[in-house]
Design a protein around this motif. Structure first.
Motif, mmCIF file in Angstrom:
data_model
loop_
_atom_site.group_PDB
_atom_site.id
_atom_site.type_symbol
_atom_site.label_atom_id
_atom_site.label_comp_id
_atom_site.label_asym_id
_atom_site.label_seq_id
_atom_site.Cartn_x
_atom_site.Cartn_y
_atom_site.Cartn_z
ATOM 1 N N HIS A 160 0.842 -1.238 -0.044
ATOM 2 C CA HIS A 160 0.088 0.208 -0.157
ATOM 3 C C HIS A 160 0.817 1.162 -0.139
ATOM 4 C CE1 HIS A 160 -3.580 -2.496 1.749
ATOM 5 N NE2 HIS A 160 -3.613 -2.867 0.608
ATOM 6 N N ILE A 161 2.061 1.123 -0.286
ATOM 7 C CA ILE A 161 2.790 2.389 -0.289
ATOM 8 C C ILE A 161 2.562 3.325 -1.040
ATOM 9 C CG2 ILE A 161 4.494 1.218 -2.202
ATOM 10 C CD1 ILE A 161 6.993 2.256 -0.339
ATOM 11 N N ASN A 162 1.661 3.234 -2.162
ATOM 12 C CA ASN A 162 1.541 4.325 -3.059
ATOM 13 C C ASN A 162 -0.058 4.849 -2.636
ATOM 14 O OD1 ASN A 162 3.791 4.589 -4.492
ATOM 15 N ND2 ASN A 162 3.228 2.610 -5.716
ATOM 16 N N ARG A 163 -0.488 4.334 -1.608
ATOM 17 C CA ARG A 163 -1.842 5.071 -1.460
ATOM 18 C C ARG A 163 -1.767 6.326 -0.696
ATOM 19 N NH1 ARG A 163 -5.939 0.026 0.167
ATOM 20 N NH2 ARG A 163 -5.399 -1.399 -1.837
ATOM 21 N N TYR A 164 -2.764 7.083 -0.398
ATOM 22 C CA TYR A 164 -2.964 8.352 0.147
ATOM 23 C C TYR A 164 -3.623 7.887 1.377
ATOM 24 C CZ TYR A 164 -1.449 10.351 -4.193
ATOM 25 O OH TYR A 164 -0.668 10.681 -5.139
ATOM 26 N N PRO A 165 -3.353 8.794 2.636
ATOM 27 C CA PRO A 165 -3.847 8.820 3.719
ATOM 28 C C PRO A 165 -5.284 8.648 3.950
ATOM 29 C CG PRO A 165 -2.311 10.685 3.669
ATOM 30 C CD PRO A 165 -2.581 10.196 2.336
ATOM 31 N N HIS A 166 -6.136 9.073 2.885
ATOM 32 C CA HIS A 166 -7.412 9.053 3.110
ATOM 33 C C HIS A 166 -8.006 7.749 2.990
ATOM 34 C CE1 HIS A 166 -7.730 9.621 -1.340
ATOM 35 N NE2 HIS A 166 -8.485 8.839 -1.259
ATOM 36 N N GLN A 167 -7.202 6.720 2.211
ATOM 37 C CA GLN A 167 -7.682 5.375 2.019
ATOM 38 C C GLN A 167 -7.282 4.595 3.240
ATOM 39 O OE1 GLN A 167 -4.876 5.740 -1.910
ATOM 40 N NE2 GLN A 167 -6.671 4.502 -2.828
ATOM 41 N N PHE A 168 -7.097 5.175 4.180
ATOM 42 C CA PHE A 168 -6.714 4.261 5.565
ATOM 43 C C PHE A 168 -7.956 4.675 6.564
ATOM 44 C CE2 PHE A 168 -2.833 4.315 3.133
ATOM 45 C CZ PHE A 168 -2.197 2.996 3.149
ATOM 46 N N SER A 169 -7.934 3.941 7.398
ATOM 47 C CA SER A 169 -8.724 4.026 8.507
ATOM 48 C C SER A 169 -7.916 4.805 9.604
ATOM 49 C CB SER A 169 -9.280 2.571 9.230
ATOM 50 O OG SER A 169 -8.340 1.927 10.084
ATOM 51 N N GLY A 170 -8.687 5.262 10.910
ATOM 52 C CA GLY A 170 -7.895 5.928 11.689
ATOM 53 C C GLY A 170 -6.675 5.525 12.514
ATOM 54 N N GLY A 171 -7.169 4.225 12.859
ATOM 55 C CA GLY A 171 -5.987 3.164 13.237
ATOM 56 C C GLY A 171 -4.839 2.903 12.404
ATOM 57 N N GLN A 172 -5.159 2.869 11.007
ATOM 58 C CA GLN A 172 -4.054 2.819 10.190
ATOM 59 C C GLN A 172 -3.334 3.897 10.073
ATOM 60 O OE1 GLN A 172 -6.493 1.090 7.092
ATOM 61 N NE2 GLN A 172 -5.738 -0.832 7.230
#
Lengths: 324, 330
Positions: free
Chosen positions: B149-161
């Motif tokens: 997931h190195i190329n994903r952006y922060p909004h694609q993750f949950s709070g904990g992630q």
């Protein structure tokens, strides 16, 4: 029975699809009873309250099925005027963030008095006197001066008290408190919970306490409703639930809490994340995270399994879970 | 073992100004007002207190994000606040911070790879350019995120992630100390446990020391070896986790412990409950003498005139109360 919610379904129609936020929620509150609705973010605990109050934003939120009754009267199909009347005098609500629930350009006193003048036809002077009484009741010091101040002049704890005073102004029979102490410091939180419990006892109000805090629940609730992904997964009286949780989610939540009275080893965790409400898992919504899930859990939605008087758990293995 | 970090008489006052053309200082917020403590390698010092006690300002000053008004901090014997140039850069590698809000502490326009790898841009000696993507993948793996997931952006993750991303970024330069400012308070209970376990594992694996700042007393106890309790800019009591939780001697610590709701309904109405009245006073005009006296049930005349020093008066650990006395709360 003061307030009854039955088979409530709410969906949010968004650009990304339909989020099924409530999927058949039902609970009830009687006079003098404290019901805690426990759940994490996205479980639907606040949306249920907003549906009861008729303050959901439509669109995107739509109530698609179900019933909300106050003293037997259906609210979902009632006229806006009737709902407003019940919202003022039957069921009142307080919120987590008092600063945004209070209007910053009016004095605290004005906001309490407004409802008294409109609903009770009180004169300005009588309404002012009553507002001072109410601020006194929620133990705001120097209420006579404070009544003329604006919300920003109040500290966080006092704002919460002012909001409670406002909610109590028309003597509601049910008070819904949505995370009333989450934004407060622990010493102030304890004061506010004591105040709510006392007011509730004296007035024999029904209290619906929405929270994520198991400690708060244990201290005040008579009955507990546990929500997950828009469903009620367990209902029980407080003592039974803490002694022997009947749903794997409740059990896992309790084990994941750090303790104040002992320094433990690693905490037990619930693997994975709560599901997206756009794509709720098939069968039991908790099954992808459940330590005891079997094939049936993905295939069939579990029924509400009765576990003694007033107790139920929506788990295929409820009896085994509650038995340890 | 020597002290890794030694903080002495740290003070941070913020001036309050009025007027635009003729700005004048009308007061000072005494956010941190004389704080001393030490931190050993590999240990966790918990800092608890209510809002406005200065615990986050303490973190900002320790990280040199805000200059101190006065006081010193020695990191491995070096005075942190006078470091400059290469020595300052070297020190910044050793001390990192994890912030509370995983939604605002990550740049939404950067990919996770860029966020976690950014420290290497500033400190290229830690990881040569060619090896960076590999190091970032390793770090993501260490904090329990999928390296793919190195190329994903922060909004694609949950709070904990997202909080894990913040932890990976803090770990990138192999620091000796991580200051954690309320790292789990924005997270749901089930996610909070995951992040707390991760912090504990990383400490064992990398020998990290933590300054762990939080308002939740159970969370602090779970992770801390020693605990400092702050009230209005001062440490009122400091000791081992056991001393603070089992043998508290300062009335404020006792009141804090007593106010925490206990997840056991059978204890309802059977606990020894201390209820404080009122809110925390403004740090703009803290009370004279002992700052806690306005809410303290033990306060006497001496409390208004003499400020109690943080001394061991009774028991085995220091407490800033003229009438320090052990009381069993939990």
């Amino acid at each position: 029975m003061l307030l009854e919610v039955e088979d409530l379904h709410v969906e949010f129609r968004t650009r990304d699809g339909v989020a099924r936020v409530l999927n058949g929620v039902g609970y009830h509150v009687s006079a003098g009873e404290t019901v805690a609705v426990l759940g994490e973010s996205g479980s639907g605990k606040s949306v249920t309250a907003q549906a009861i109050m008729g303050i959901l934003d439509t669109p995107p939120a739509f109530v698609t099925r179900g019933s909300v009754r106050f003293r037997g009267e259906e609210l979902l199909t009632a006229s806006p005027e009737r709902r407003r009347a019940i919202r003022a005098e039957g069921v009142a609500m307080i919120f987590q963030d008092a600063l945004s629930a209070l209007n910053p350009v009016f004095t605290v006193g004005f906001q309490i008095e407004e409802q008294l003048r409109l609903r009770r036809g009180m004169s300005r002077a009588d309404a002012r006197a009553r507002a001072i009484e109410l601020l006194d009741l929620v133990r705001i010091p120097a209420a006579r001066q404070r009544v003329r101040e604006y919300p920003h002049q109040f500290s966080g704890g006092m704002r919460q008290r002012a909001m409670i005073a406002m909610a109590l102004a028309l003597d509601p029979e049910v008070l819904i408190a949505d995370e009333p102490t989450t934004a407060l410091d622990v010493t102030v939180q304890a004061q506010i919970m004591d105040l709510l419990a006392e007011v509730q006892r004296e007035r024999r109000m029904g209290l619906v306490l929405i929270t994520h805090d198991l400690g708060v629940v244990a201290e005040v609730a008579d009955r507990i409703v546990v929500m997950y992904a828009g469903r009620i997964v367990e209902q029980a009286d407080a003592v039974s639930l803490f002694r022997a949780p009947g749903h794997p989610y409740t059990a896992a939540l309790m084990r994941s809490l750090p303790r104040l009275d002992a320094k433990g080893a690693a905490l037990e965790t619930i693997r994975g994340l709560p599901p997206s409400l756009l794509r709720i898992p098939s069968g039991c919504p908790f099954h992808p995270r459940c330590p005891r899930a079997e094939d049936v859990c993905a295939a069939r939605v579990p029924p509400d399994v009765p576990l003694g008087p007033g107790r139920s758990s929506a788990c295929h293995f409820a009896e085994e879970v509650v038995g340890g | 073992m020597g002290e890794l970090l030694e903080v002495r008489d740290l003070v941070k006052h913020f001036p309050v100004t009025r007027g635009v053309a003729f700005r004048r200082t009308v007061g000072r917020v005494r956010a941190v007002d004389g704080v001393s403590f030490s931190l050993r390698a590999g240990e966790t010092l918990g800092v608890v207190g209510e809002s406005g006690c200065g615990k986050s300002t303490l973190a900002q000053v320790l990280m040199r994000l805000e200059p101190p008004t006065s006081g010193t901090a020695l990191f491995e014997g070096e005075p942190v606040f006078s470091l400059r140039g290469a020595a300052l850069r070297r020190w910044r590698r050793d001390m990192q911070i994890v912030l509370q809000d995983p939604y605002t502490s990550l740049n939404p326009r950067m990919t996770v790879g860029d966020i976690v790898g950014e420290p290497f841009e500033i400190h290229p000696e830690v990881a040569p350019r060619g090896s960076r993507a590999g190091r970032v993948r390793e770090l993501l793996d260490v904090v329990g995120l999928n390296p793919e997931h190195i190329n994903r952006y922060p909004h694609q993750f949950s709070g904990g992630q997202r909080q894990r991303i913040g932890i990976a970024r803090a770990l990138a330069l192999r620091p000796k100390v991580i200051v954690c400012d309320e790292p789990v308070s924005a997270l749901d209970v089930s996610i909070q446990a995951q992040v707390m376990n991760l912090l504990a594992e990383l400490q064992g694996e990398f020998g990290l020391a933590y300054v762990f700042i939080a308002h939740d007393l159970s969370v602090v106890r779970h992770l801390s070896d020693r605990v400092a309790v702050m009230y209005l800019g001062k440490i009122v009591e400091i000791g081992t986790e056991e001393e603070i939780y089992e043998h508290p001697t300062h009335p404020y610590t006792q009141a804090l412990l007593s106010a925490v709701p206990v997840a056991d309904p059978t204890l309802r109405g059977r606990r020894d409950v201390i209820r404080l009245t009122g809110d925390v006073p403004s740090p703009l005009t803290p009370p004279t003498g002992c700052r806690f006296r306005t809410r303290c049930w033990k306060a006497q005349d001496v409390c208004a005139t003499d400020e109690p020093a943080l001394l061991t008066r009774i028991g085995t650990h220091p407490s800033a109360c003229h009438f320090a006395e052990e009381r069993h709360i939990i």
